[in-house]
Design a protein around this motif. Sequence first.
Motif, mmCIF file in Angstrom:
data_model
loop_
_atom_site.group_PDB
_atom_site.id
_atom_site.type_symbol
_atom_site.label_atom_id
_atom_site.label_comp_id
_atom_site.label_asym_id
_atom_site.label_seq_id
_atom_site.Cartn_x
_atom_site.Cartn_y
_atom_site.Cartn_z
ATOM 1 N N LYS A 1 44.618 39.884 35.690
ATOM 2 C CA LYS A 1 43.699 39.591 34.582
ATOM 3 C C LYS A 1 44.038 38.254 33.925
ATOM 4 O O LYS A 1 43.146 37.502 33.549
ATOM 5 C CB LYS A 1 43.715 40.734 33.572
ATOM 6 C CG LYS A 1 42.970 41.947 34.119
ATOM 7 C CD LYS A 1 42.740 43.005 33.065
ATOM 8 C CE LYS A 1 41.760 44.058 33.579
ATOM 9 N NZ LYS A 1 41.824 45.286 32.816
ATOM 10 N N ASP A 2 45.354 37.957 33.800
ATOM 11 C CA ASP A 2 45.764 36.667 33.220
ATOM 12 C C ASP A 2 45.257 35.520 34.091
ATOM 13 O O ASP A 2 44.758 34.513 33.597
ATOM 14 C CB ASP A 2 47.297 36.572 33.123
ATOM 15 C CG ASP A 2 47.836 37.430 31.989
ATOM 16 O OD1 ASP A 2 47.018 37.981 31.225
ATOM 17 O OD2 ASP A 2 49.075 37.566 31.888
ATOM 18 N N TYR A 3 45.401 35.698 35.401
ATOM 19 C CA TYR A 3 44.978 34.633 36.317
ATOM 20 C C TYR A 3 43.464 34.444 36.240
ATOM 21 O O TYR A 3 42.959 33.325 36.190
ATOM 22 C CB TYR A 3 45.414 34.960 37.756
ATOM 23 C CG TYR A 3 45.602 33.719 38.579
ATOM 24 C CD1 TYR A 3 46.798 33.012 38.542
ATOM 25 C CD2 TYR A 3 44.565 33.225 39.355
ATOM 26 C CE1 TYR A 3 46.955 31.844 39.261
ATOM 27 C CE2 TYR A 3 44.711 32.059 40.078
ATOM 28 C CZ TYR A 3 45.909 31.377 40.034
ATOM 29 O OH TYR A 3 46.058 30.221 40.743
ATOM 30 N N ALA A 4 42.743 35.578 36.202
ATOM 31 C CA ALA A 4 41.273 35.531 36.142
ATOM 32 C C ALA A 4 40.815 34.817 34.868
ATOM 33 O O ALA A 4 39.860 34.033 34.886
ATOM 34 C CB ALA A 4 40.718 36.949 36.194
ATOM 35 N N GLN A 5 41.537 35.078 33.783
ATOM 36 C CA GLN A 5 41.159 34.509 32.484
ATOM 37 C C GLN A 5 41.188 32.976 32.500
ATOM 38 O O GLN A 5 40.380 32.330 31.848
ATOM 39 C CB GLN A 5 42.110 35.031 31.418
ATOM 40 C CG GLN A 5 41.477 35.040 30.045
ATOM 41 C CD GLN A 5 42.356 35.774 29.045
ATOM 42 O OE1 GLN A 5 43.574 35.867 29.228
ATOM 43 N NE2 GLN A 5 41.758 36.285 27.999
ATOM 44 N N ARG A 6 42.111 32.415 33.281
ATOM 45 C CA ARG A 6 42.185 30.952 33.393
ATOM 46 C C ARG A 6 40.863 30.345 33.830
ATOM 47 O O ARG A 6 40.571 29.193 33.566
ATOM 48 C CB ARG A 6 43.193 30.569 34.484
ATOM 49 C CG ARG A 6 44.611 30.768 34.146
ATOM 50 C CD ARG A 6 45.389 29.886 35.088
ATOM 51 N NE ARG A 6 46.699 30.430 35.355
ATOM 52 C CZ ARG A 6 47.526 29.933 36.258
ATOM 53 N NH1 ARG A 6 47.156 28.913 36.999
ATOM 54 N NH2 ARG A 6 48.709 30.456 36.433
ATOM 55 N N PHE A 7 40.100 31.124 34.616
ATOM 56 C CA PHE A 7 38.816 30.632 35.135
ATOM 57 C C PHE A 7 37.645 31.230 34.350
ATOM 58 O O PHE A 7 36.497 31.100 34.759
ATOM 59 C CB PHE A 7 38.672 31.009 36.621
ATOM 60 C CG PHE A 7 39.748 30.429 37.486
ATOM 61 C CD1 PHE A 7 39.623 29.139 37.992
ATOM 62 C CD2 PHE A 7 40.894 31.151 37.780
ATOM 63 C CE1 PHE A 7 40.613 28.588 38.786
ATOM 64 C CE2 PHE A 7 41.894 30.611 38.570
ATOM 65 C CZ PHE A 7 41.757 29.322 39.073
ATOM 66 N N GLY A 8 37.962 31.949 33.275
ATOM 67 C CA GLY A 8 36.913 32.600 32.485
ATOM 68 C C GLY A 8 36.267 33.749 33.250
ATOM 69 O O GLY A 8 35.109 34.092 33.012
ATOM 70 N N ILE A 9 37.019 34.337 34.191
ATOM 71 C CA ILE A 9 36.458 35.414 35.014
ATOM 72 C C ILE A 9 36.861 36.758 34.413
ATOM 73 O O ILE A 9 38.035 36.977 34.088
ATOM 74 C CB ILE A 9 36.993 35.308 36.471
ATOM 75 C CG1 ILE A 9 36.492 34.017 37.127
ATOM 76 C CG2 ILE A 9 36.606 36.524 37.297
ATOM 77 C CD1 ILE A 9 37.139 33.717 38.473
#
Length: 256
Positions: A221-229
């Motif tokens: 989820k942290d990684y996804a958040q970087r891309f606004g996903i």
Amino acid sequence: MRIPMDIIGSKEKAVAVIDVPEEQAEAAVEEIRKRYKHVKSILLKIGGREGVYRICNTKLIWGSQDTEVIHKENKYLLKLDPLRVYFSPREATERQRIAKLVKPNERVLVMFSGVAPYAIAIAKAQKDVEEIVCVDINLVATQYATENVKLNKLDDKIKVYCWDVREASGLGKFDRIIMPLPETGYQYIDVAHRSAKEHAIIHLYGISETKDFSDFEKKLKDYAQRFGIKIKILRKSKVSEYAPHKVKVRFDFQFL
Ligand SMILES: C[S@@+](CC[C@H](N)C(=O)[O-])C[C@H]1O[C@@H](n2cnc3c(N)ncnc32)[C@H](O)[C@@H]1O
């Protein structure tokens, strides 16, 4: 003597990959030669899976240097050389689990596709799949994958590309995306996002050290958040033991 090992190949010719301390290797070789006449080469594991290609670190300790085999799994054949590509016969059940989820007319993307065991398992289980696209960065793996597609007469269903998944383009959008690279697959979530149709289902593999898999969920989820996903997790499952205190997990999710 209990010998932790994988036997890859057929009744005619197989390779045994054994995981024993070096001082037990000689006894293990003797035992295997007595018990498994079809084993023509024995490889000793001398480390974990290595590098981008995730190839098992082994050395030949007995038998033929020609380690190319044709492995029979369920109702299909997979030609491969374990010294040059990733392959694990232990994942056959997991491949069947995924294959059974695929519905008619789906376009499926298999990232990190290796010698194409997922794609072939899917095409055999779901005859009405529209198309399966395989992408792997290891040229040798994609050459075997192309041969395996022909060997199983699935040329009309499966396409294979030798690419870094991140560089892949022009492949269109998919109903289902499989991401079997447990160590770093989550770092390609942005690629999955731009390749996914609305409501697409993603099967992402990862490694977890916690009972509820919350460590992997946070990482993803942290990684996804970087891309606004944003994602909606549909299911979290344990796939297998991975290492002491670590398990391999699969998260099935959709993009919101
Ligand atoms: C764990 S193996 C899985 C192979 C196959 N899916 C299987 O189950 O046998 C991961 C694969 O990902 C490939 N790979 C690693 N990084 C990649 C990248 N950036 N783009 C495409 N393939 C990659 C490796 O070459 C390797 O074949």
